[in-house]
Design a protein around this motif. Structure first.
Motif, PDB file in Angstrom:
ATOM      1  N   PHE A 266      -4.390  10.683  -6.541  1.00  0.00           N
ATOM      2  CA  PHE A 266      -3.046  10.152  -6.302  1.00  0.00           C
ATOM      3  C   PHE A 266      -2.986   8.785  -6.989  1.00  0.00           C
ATOM      4  N   PRO A 267      -2.510   8.716  -8.229  1.00  0.00           N
ATOM      5  CA  PRO A 267      -2.520   7.445  -8.969  1.00  0.00           C
ATOM      6  C   PRO A 267      -1.788   6.338  -8.225  1.00  0.00           C
ATOM      7  N   VAL A 268      -2.181   5.114  -8.529  1.00  0.00           N
ATOM      8  CA  VAL A 268      -1.667   3.957  -7.795  1.00  0.00           C
ATOM      9  C   VAL A 268      -0.153   3.800  -7.963  1.00  0.00           C
ATOM     10  N   GLU A 269       0.419   4.375  -9.011  1.00  0.00           N
ATOM     11  CA  GLU A 269       1.878   4.318  -9.166  1.00  0.00           C
ATOM     12  C   GLU A 269       2.586   4.986  -7.993  1.00  0.00           C
ATOM     13  N   MET A 270       1.955   6.005  -7.404  1.00  0.00           N
ATOM     14  CA  MET A 270       2.539   6.661  -6.239  1.00  0.00           C
ATOM     15  C   MET A 270       2.577   5.717  -5.045  1.00  0.00           C
ATOM     16  N   ALA A 271       1.600   4.816  -4.957  1.00  0.00           N
ATOM     17  CA  ALA A 271       1.562   3.864  -3.848  1.00  0.00           C
ATOM     18  C   ALA A 271       2.756   2.919  -3.901  1.00  0.00           C
ATOM     19  N   HIS A 272       3.090   2.442  -5.091  1.00  0.00           N
ATOM     20  CA  HIS A 272       4.227   1.522  -5.213  1.00  0.00           C
ATOM     21  C   HIS A 272       5.539   2.233  -4.867  1.00  0.00           C
ATOM     22  N   GLU A 273       5.684   3.478  -5.271  1.00  0.00           N
ATOM     23  CA  GLU A 273       6.883   4.226  -4.902  1.00  0.00           C
ATOM     24  C   GLU A 273       6.922   4.477  -3.402  1.00  0.00           C
ATOM     25  N   LEU A 274       5.779   4.842  -2.829  1.00  0.00           N
ATOM     26  CA  LEU A 274       5.727   5.117  -1.392  1.00  0.00           C
ATOM     27  C   LEU A 274       6.071   3.881  -0.579  1.00  0.00           C
ATOM     28  N   LYS A 275       5.658   2.728  -1.044  1.00  0.00           N
ATOM     29  CA  LYS A 275       5.977   1.477  -0.347  1.00  0.00           C
ATOM     30  C   LYS A 275       7.486   1.297  -0.194  1.00  0.00           C
ATOM     31  N   GLU A 276       8.226   1.657  -1.215  1.00  0.00           N
ATOM     32  CA  GLU A 276       9.685   1.530  -1.150  1.00  0.00           C
ATOM     33  C   GLU A 276      10.298   2.586  -0.233  1.00  0.00           C
ATOM     34  N   LEU A 277       9.690   3.765  -0.167  1.00  0.00           N
ATOM     35  CA  LEU A 277      10.260   4.855   0.632  1.00  0.00           C
ATOM     36  C   LEU A 277      10.028   4.671   2.126  1.00  0.00           C
ATOM     37  N   LEU A 278       8.945   4.006   2.511  1.00  0.00           N
ATOM     38  CA  LEU A 278       8.583   3.927   3.930  1.00  0.00           C
ATOM     39  C   LEU A 278       9.310   2.821   4.682  1.00  0.00           C
ATOM     40  N   GLY A 279      10.121   2.037   4.024  1.00  0.00           N
ATOM     41  CA  GLY A 279      10.897   1.027   4.725  1.00  0.00           C
ATOM     42  C   GLY A 279      10.443  -0.388   4.411  1.00  0.00           C
ATOM     43  N   LYS A 280      10.968  -1.325   5.198  1.00  0.00           N
ATOM     44  CA  LYS A 280      10.741  -2.741   4.928  1.00  0.00           C
ATOM     45  C   LYS A 280       9.476  -3.288   5.588  1.00  0.00           C
ATOM     46  N   LYS A 281       8.904  -2.561   6.527  1.00  0.00           N
ATOM     47  CA  LYS A 281       7.740  -3.073   7.267  1.00  0.00           C
ATOM     48  C   LYS A 281       6.447  -2.499   6.692  1.00  0.00           C
ATOM     49  N   VAL A 282       6.360  -2.482   5.376  1.00  0.00           N
ATOM     50  CA  VAL A 282       5.219  -1.860   4.694  1.00  0.00           C
ATOM     51  C   VAL A 282       4.515  -2.898   3.833  1.00  0.00           C
ATOM     52  N   ARG A 283       3.200  -2.862   3.896  1.00  0.00           N
ATOM     53  CA  ARG A 283       2.372  -3.754   3.085  1.00  0.00           C
ATOM     54  C   ARG A 283       1.422  -2.896   2.249  1.00  0.00           C
ATOM     55  N   LEU A 284       1.278  -3.229   0.984  1.00  0.00           N
ATOM     56  CA  LEU A 284       0.406  -2.470   0.080  1.00  0.00           C
ATOM     57  C   LEU A 284      -0.761  -3.331  -0.360  1.00  0.00           C
ATOM     58  N   GLU A 285      -1.969  -2.788  -0.239  1.00  0.00           N
ATOM     59  CA  GLU A 285      -3.178  -3.447  -0.724  1.00  0.00           C
ATOM     60  C   GLU A 285      -3.887  -2.500  -1.693  1.00  0.00           C
ATOM     61  N   VAL A 286      -4.125  -2.975  -2.901  1.00  0.00           N
ATOM     62  CA  VAL A 286      -4.834  -2.199  -3.921  1.00  0.00           C
ATOM     63  C   VAL A 286      -6.223  -2.802  -4.096  1.00  0.00           C
ATOM     64  N   ILE A 287      -7.247  -1.997  -3.909  1.00  0.00           N
ATOM     65  CA  ILE A 287      -8.625  -2.468  -4.004  1.00  0.00           C
ATOM     66  C   ILE A 287      -9.143  -2.180  -5.406  1.00  0.00           C
ATOM     67  N   LYS A 288      -9.598  -3.204  -6.062  1.00  0.00           N
ATOM     68  CA  LYS A 288     -10.059  -3.071  -7.449  1.00  0.00           C
ATOM     69  C   LYS A 288     -11.369  -2.286  -7.530  1.00  0.00           C
ATOM     70  N   ASP A 289     -11.554  -1.654  -8.661  1.00  0.00           N
ATOM     71  CA  ASP A 289     -12.798  -0.943  -8.984  1.00  0.00           C
ATOM     72  C   ASP A 289     -13.141   0.132  -7.964  1.00  0.00           C
ATOM     73  N   THR A 290     -12.135   0.769  -7.399  1.00  0.00           N
ATOM     74  CA  THR A 290     -12.355   1.893  -6.491  1.00  0.00           C
ATOM     75  C   THR A 290     -11.436   3.034  -6.885  1.00  0.00           C
ATOM     76  N   GLY A 291     -11.784   4.231  -6.428  1.00  0.00           N
ATOM     77  CA  GLY A 291     -10.989   5.407  -6.716  1.00  0.00           C
ATOM     78  C   GLY A 291     -10.281   5.939  -5.485  1.00  0.00           C
ATOM     79  N   HIS A 292     -10.461   7.235  -5.216  1.00  0.00           N
ATOM     80  CA  HIS A 292      -9.747   7.893  -4.136  1.00  0.00           C
ATOM     81  C   HIS A 292     -10.345   7.607  -2.759  1.00  0.00           C
TER      82      HIS A 292
END
Length: 428
Positions: A266-292
């Motif tokens: 599930f590429p990280v681009e899906m995470a940014h889209e999901l953040k917008e879909l789940l509402g305003k009380k959402v926080r996204l953290e991307v961990i470097k050098d890791t995969g799935h």
């Protein structure tokens, strides 16, 4: 097939079980209804005559496709068991969990886990789900906002479209794409070659080239072969991926999304889209050098992020040599002053009282007044001043000279993670 006493998988699973037992968890099996039975790891009996009185906040970990839950969440269960009542269930058709029902959707999985927690007497809880478990966690939060206090969704493309399954098979390689099975060919390997392909998709580092075939075959036999037909039905029974529109609605709870930067499932681009879909009380953290599987590849960072989210904003706690100083009913005028020590500038803040409400939390340690981050709330805005880590040794004489004669709560505060500083130069 290797015998159990020679099987790397069987030997390592014994280690996983010992780790959970040492953390105070025990394995149990519960019939949640007339058709479904769930196996889970949970807290043992509490001390005293009323175990419920000693309960801690409940935290539920939901695993993804692949091995059973303890293979995916052992490190988190150990870390959080001291502060939470941890529940690590095997979802239906994984581990010792099964059902006679024909239902195969993720909402069915969510209902089964909800019934399990009811049987365990857990009324409110936080839920953490990875990959397929994130689908289940989302539906639990959606169906029971009064029970699920917070939700953590890790590496879970619940917003995926019909084309995403085909794209994932193409990323996995020509073999998976030509197989015609789509996600099932990727997520449920049958040969050492397909297992290497899955590891290449799931893990950021190239570990599969270092694992011999007999170990990969042992992994497939012991962790992927059981209930294969039913697991394929679980994949085809997902309510997402039916069309090209994400079937996601906003959640009421605070939601944390955790993603691996190099996730190829599930590429990280899906995470940014999901953040917008789940509402305003959402926080996204991307961990470097890791995969799935960031919870396995960078366990310390993953645990730190989740723990910070579950505990809420940091609070100043009464644990130091001196008590906290809480100053109420004061607003502050901020004057930044600098001190040159060891050739570097260090910022100080002078607090001058006014009449508006404010809160200042401070702590004393080794005769120095400091704290990691100073929070001052104003009627119109909030100011968060960051820290400047020092080095060397503290000079109490300089400190005493700084605060001597300053009354009316007008003082100087040094921003630091360490109370020991060698001051050089003059304050001006």
């Amino acid at each position: 097939m290797l015998p159990p006493f020679l099987s790397p998988v069987a030997l390592y699973e014994r280690h996983l079980r010992r780790c959970l037992r040492r953390s105070g968890l025990s394995q149990r099996t519960v019939a949640v209804d007339g058709d479904t039975t769930l196996q889970f790891w949970g807290p043992g009996p509490g001390p005293g005559p009323d175990p419920a009185a000693a309960r801690k906040p409940a935290l539920v970990f939901l695993h993804g496709f692949g091995p059973k839950a303890i293979w995916q969440w052992r490190r988190q269960a150990q870390h959080f068991a001291a502060a939470f009542d941890v529940y690590v269930p095997d979802l239906v058709f994984f581990g010792g969990s099964a059902t006679r029902s024909a239902e195969r959707s993720e909402t069915f999985q969510a209902a089964a886990v909800g019934k399990l927690l009811e049987k365990a007497g857990v009324e409110r809880y936080a839920v953490v789900g990875t990959s397929y478990g994130g689908f289940v966690a989302y539906h639990m939060a959606r169906m029971w906002p009064e029970r699920v206090e917070r939700a953590v969704i890790a590496s879970s493309g619940i917003n995926r479209r019909r084309s995403d399954g085909e794209a994932m098979a193409k990323r996995a390689g020509a073999g998976a794409a030509a197989g015609g099975g789509g996600p099932a060919d990727v997520m449920l390997p049958e040969t050492a070659a397909s297992m290497r392909r899955l590891l290449g998709m799931a893990v950021s580092r190239r570990v599969s080239i270092m694992v011999p075939d007999f170990v990969l075959n042992d992994v497939i036999h012991r962790l992927y072969s059981e209930n294969r037909k039913e697991k394929i039905e679980l994949l085809t029974g997902l309510t997402t991926e039916k069309d090209d529109t994400p079937q996601v609605s906003a959640l009421q709870q605070d939601v944390l999304l955790v993603w691996g930067e190099n996730d190829r499932i599930f590429p990280v681009e899906m995470a940014h889209e999901l953040k917008e879909l789940l509402g305003k009380k959402v926080r996204l953290e991307v961990i470097k050098d890791t995969g799935h599987v960031p919870q396995l590849e960078d366990t310390a960072q993953f645990n730190k992020i989740v723990e910070s989210f579950l505990r809420g904003p940091p609070r100043f706690r009464h644990k130091d040599i001196f008590k906290y100083f809480i100053f109420l009913s004061y607003s502050s005028c901020i004057i930044i002053n600098r001190l040159n020590y060891c050739g570097k500038w260090v910022n100080f803040v002078r607090l001058v009282p006014f009449s508006c409400p404010t809160e200042l939390g401070a702590r004393c340690r080794n005769l120095s007044l400091f704290h990691e981050t100073l929070m001052m709330s104003f009627s119109m805005a909030s100011i968060n001043l960051t820290k400047y880590p020092p080095r060397d040794v503290a000079s109490c004489d300089v400190w005493n000279r700084m605060i001597r004669g300053r009354s009316n709560f007008s003082t100087w505060v040094y921003f630091s993670t360490d109370a020991r500083v060698e001051f050089r130069g003059e304050i001006f």
